[in-house]
Design a protein around this motif. Structure first.
Motif, PDB file in Angstrom:
ATOM      1  N   LEU A 210      32.770  41.094  18.820  1.00 41.78           N
ATOM      2  CA  LEU A 210      31.731  40.293  19.479  1.00 41.78           C
ATOM      3  C   LEU A 210      31.792  40.483  20.988  1.00 41.78           C
ATOM      4  O   LEU A 210      32.866  40.672  21.554  1.00 41.78           O
ATOM      5  CB  LEU A 210      31.931  38.797  19.200  1.00 41.78           C
ATOM      6  N   GLU A 211      30.649  40.365  21.607  1.00 41.13           N
ATOM      7  CA  GLU A 211      30.584  40.296  23.051  1.00 41.13           C
ATOM      8  C   GLU A 211      31.145  38.942  23.478  1.00 41.13           C
ATOM      9  O   GLU A 211      31.078  37.969  22.730  1.00 41.13           O
ATOM     10  CB  GLU A 211      29.133  40.438  23.526  1.00 41.13           C
ATOM     11  N   ASP A 212      31.691  38.873  24.689  1.00 43.41           N
ATOM     12  CA  ASP A 212      32.310  37.640  25.168  1.00 43.41           C
ATOM     13  C   ASP A 212      31.397  36.413  25.079  1.00 43.41           C
ATOM     14  O   ASP A 212      31.855  35.351  24.645  1.00 43.41           O
ATOM     15  CB  ASP A 212      32.836  37.804  26.590  1.00 43.41           C
ATOM     16  N   PRO A 213      30.124  36.506  25.463  1.00 40.06           N
ATOM     17  CA  PRO A 213      29.281  35.301  25.358  1.00 40.06           C
ATOM     18  C   PRO A 213      29.151  34.761  23.928  1.00 40.06           C
ATOM     19  O   PRO A 213      29.178  33.545  23.718  1.00 40.06           O
ATOM     20  CB  PRO A 213      27.920  35.759  25.894  1.00 40.06           C
ATOM     21  N   PHE A 214      29.048  35.643  22.950  1.00 33.13           N
ATOM     22  CA  PHE A 214      28.991  35.192  21.558  1.00 33.13           C
ATOM     23  C   PHE A 214      30.320  34.576  21.134  1.00 33.13           C
ATOM     24  O   PHE A 214      30.356  33.556  20.448  1.00 33.13           O
ATOM     25  CB  PHE A 214      28.608  36.334  20.612  1.00 33.13           C
ATOM     26  N   TYR A 215      31.420  35.197  21.550  1.00 32.63           N
ATOM     27  CA  TYR A 215      32.739  34.663  21.206  1.00 32.63           C
ATOM     28  C   TYR A 215      32.923  33.268  21.811  1.00 32.63           C
ATOM     29  O   TYR A 215      33.443  32.366  21.158  1.00 32.63           O
ATOM     30  CB  TYR A 215      33.835  35.612  21.685  1.00 32.63           C
ATOM     31  N   GLN A 216      32.471  33.089  23.040  1.00 30.71           N
ATOM     32  CA  GLN A 216      32.587  31.782  23.685  1.00 30.71           C
ATOM     33  C   GLN A 216      31.778  30.725  22.940  1.00 30.71           C
ATOM     34  O   GLN A 216      32.231  29.584  22.787  1.00 30.71           O
ATOM     35  CB  GLN A 216      32.135  31.877  25.143  1.00 30.71           C
ATOM     36  N   ILE A 217      30.611  31.090  22.456  1.00 29.97           N
ATOM     37  CA  ILE A 217      29.808  30.140  21.677  1.00 29.97           C
ATOM     38  C   ILE A 217      30.507  29.798  20.363  1.00 29.97           C
ATOM     39  O   ILE A 217      30.600  28.626  19.984  1.00 29.97           O
ATOM     40  CB  ILE A 217      28.389  30.689  21.413  1.00 29.97           C
TER      41      ILE A 217
ATOM     42  N   LEU B 261      24.537  35.610  14.516  1.00 31.82           N
ATOM     43  CA  LEU B 261      23.405  34.825  14.043  1.00 31.82           C
ATOM     44  C   LEU B 261      23.730  33.337  13.998  1.00 31.82           C
ATOM     45  O   LEU B 261      22.892  32.490  14.321  1.00 31.82           O
ATOM     46  CB  LEU B 261      22.950  35.316  12.674  1.00 31.82           C
ATOM     47  N   HIS B 262      24.958  33.010  13.615  1.00 36.98           N
ATOM     48  CA  HIS B 262      25.385  31.618  13.582  1.00 36.98           C
ATOM     49  C   HIS B 262      25.384  31.037  14.996  1.00 36.98           C
ATOM     50  O   HIS B 262      24.911  29.912  15.214  1.00 36.98           O
ATOM     51  CB  HIS B 262      26.777  31.504  12.951  1.00 36.98           C
ATOM     52  N   ALA B 263      25.893  31.805  15.948  1.00 34.45           N
ATOM     53  CA  ALA B 263      25.906  31.365  17.349  1.00 34.45           C
ATOM     54  C   ALA B 263      24.483  31.157  17.859  1.00 34.45           C
ATOM     55  O   ALA B 263      24.191  30.145  18.511  1.00 34.45           O
ATOM     56  CB  ALA B 263      26.642  32.384  18.215  1.00 34.45           C
ATOM     57  N   LEU B 264      23.596  32.081  17.555  1.00 33.59           N
ATOM     58  CA  LEU B 264      22.205  31.970  17.977  1.00 33.59           C
ATOM     59  C   LEU B 264      21.559  30.727  17.392  1.00 33.59           C
ATOM     60  O   LEU B 264      20.881  29.969  18.103  1.00 33.59           O
ATOM     61  CB  LEU B 264      21.431  33.217  17.552  1.00 33.59           C
ATOM     62  N   GLU B 265      21.763  30.489  16.121  1.00 29.49           N
ATOM     63  CA  GLU B 265      21.186  29.309  15.464  1.00 29.49           C
ATOM     64  C   GLU B 265      21.724  28.025  16.079  1.00 29.49           C
ATOM     65  O   GLU B 265      20.984  27.065  16.300  1.00 29.49           O
ATOM     66  CB  GLU B 265      21.468  29.347  13.960  1.00 29.49           C
ATOM     67  N   TRP B 266      23.001  28.002  16.387  1.00 30.19           N
ATOM     68  CA  TRP B 266      23.624  26.818  16.986  1.00 30.19           C
ATOM     69  C   TRP B 266      23.014  26.538  18.360  1.00 30.19           C
ATOM     70  O   TRP B 266      22.680  25.397  18.672  1.00 30.19           O
ATOM     71  CB  TRP B 266      25.134  27.025  17.084  1.00 30.19           C
ATOM     72  N   VAL B 267      22.832  27.582  19.147  1.00 30.95           N
ATOM     73  CA  VAL B 267      22.227  27.416  20.472  1.00 30.95           C
ATOM     74  C   VAL B 267      20.782  26.944  20.337  1.00 30.95           C
ATOM     75  O   VAL B 267      20.342  26.042  21.061  1.00 30.95           O
ATOM     76  CB  VAL B 267      22.313  28.736  21.279  1.00 30.95           C
TER      77      VAL B 267
ATOM     78  N   ALA C 175      20.770  23.255  19.350  1.00 29.02           N
ATOM     79  CA  ALA C 175      21.220  22.414  20.464  1.00 29.02           C
ATOM     80  C   ALA C 175      20.090  22.239  21.464  1.00 29.02           C
ATOM     81  O   ALA C 175      19.889  21.143  22.002  1.00 29.02           O
ATOM     82  CB  ALA C 175      22.452  23.017  21.136  1.00 29.02           C
ATOM     83  N   GLY C 176      19.317  23.280  21.705  1.00 29.50           N
ATOM     84  CA  GLY C 176      18.194  23.198  22.622  1.00 29.50           C
ATOM     85  C   GLY C 176      17.119  22.259  22.128  1.00 29.50           C
ATOM     86  O   GLY C 176      16.541  21.489  22.903  1.00 29.50           O
ATOM     87  N   HIS C 177      16.859  22.268  20.830  1.00 30.68           N
ATOM     88  CA  HIS C 177      15.842  21.367  20.267  1.00 30.68           C
ATOM     89  C   HIS C 177      16.310  19.926  20.336  1.00 30.68           C
ATOM     90  O   HIS C 177      15.531  19.032  20.582  1.00 30.68           O
ATOM     91  CB  HIS C 177      15.540  21.728  18.811  1.00 30.68           C
ATOM     92  N   GLN C 178      17.609  19.696  20.123  1.00 31.95           N
ATOM     93  CA  GLN C 178      18.131  18.328  20.162  1.00 31.95           C
ATOM     94  C   GLN C 178      18.043  17.760  21.585  1.00 31.95           C
ATOM     95  O   GLN C 178      17.746  16.605  21.770  1.00 31.95           O
ATOM     96  CB  GLN C 178      19.576  18.297  19.671  1.00 31.95           C
TER      97      GLN C 178
END
Length: 77
Positions: A20-27, A62-68, A71-74
């Motif tokens: 994973l790229e670092d930003p995805f790993y951080q998420i 994909l899991h990280a993307l869905e989580w983000v 979170a934005g909708h909430q």
């Protein structure tokens, strides 16, 4: 641009790796922390639910993307 890093965890009693790229790993690590679970437990959960035609790395992204996205909708409500 973030480089892809290979990481390993033990799930289902065996070592597995993902890249994973670092930003995805951080998420992903943030998700685990927010759910009060280990990284390995989260990876195992995602691995169990993923489409077997895709890689674990892809499923994690994909899991990280869905989580983000969720979170934005909430926050908008």
């Amino acid at each position: 641009m973030s480089l892809v890093h290979k990481r390993s965890v033990t799930i289902h009693g065996h070592r597995t790796s993902f890249s994973l790229e670092d930003p995805f790993y951080q998420i992903i690590t943030s998700i685990a922390e927010s759910r009060r679970m280990t990284l390995a437990a989260l990876v195992a959960e995602i691995d169990k639910e993923r489409n077997r035609d895709s890689s674990l790395s892809s499923a994690l992204r994909l899991h990280a993307l869905e989580w983000v996205r969720n979170a934005g909708h909430q926050e908008a409500k």
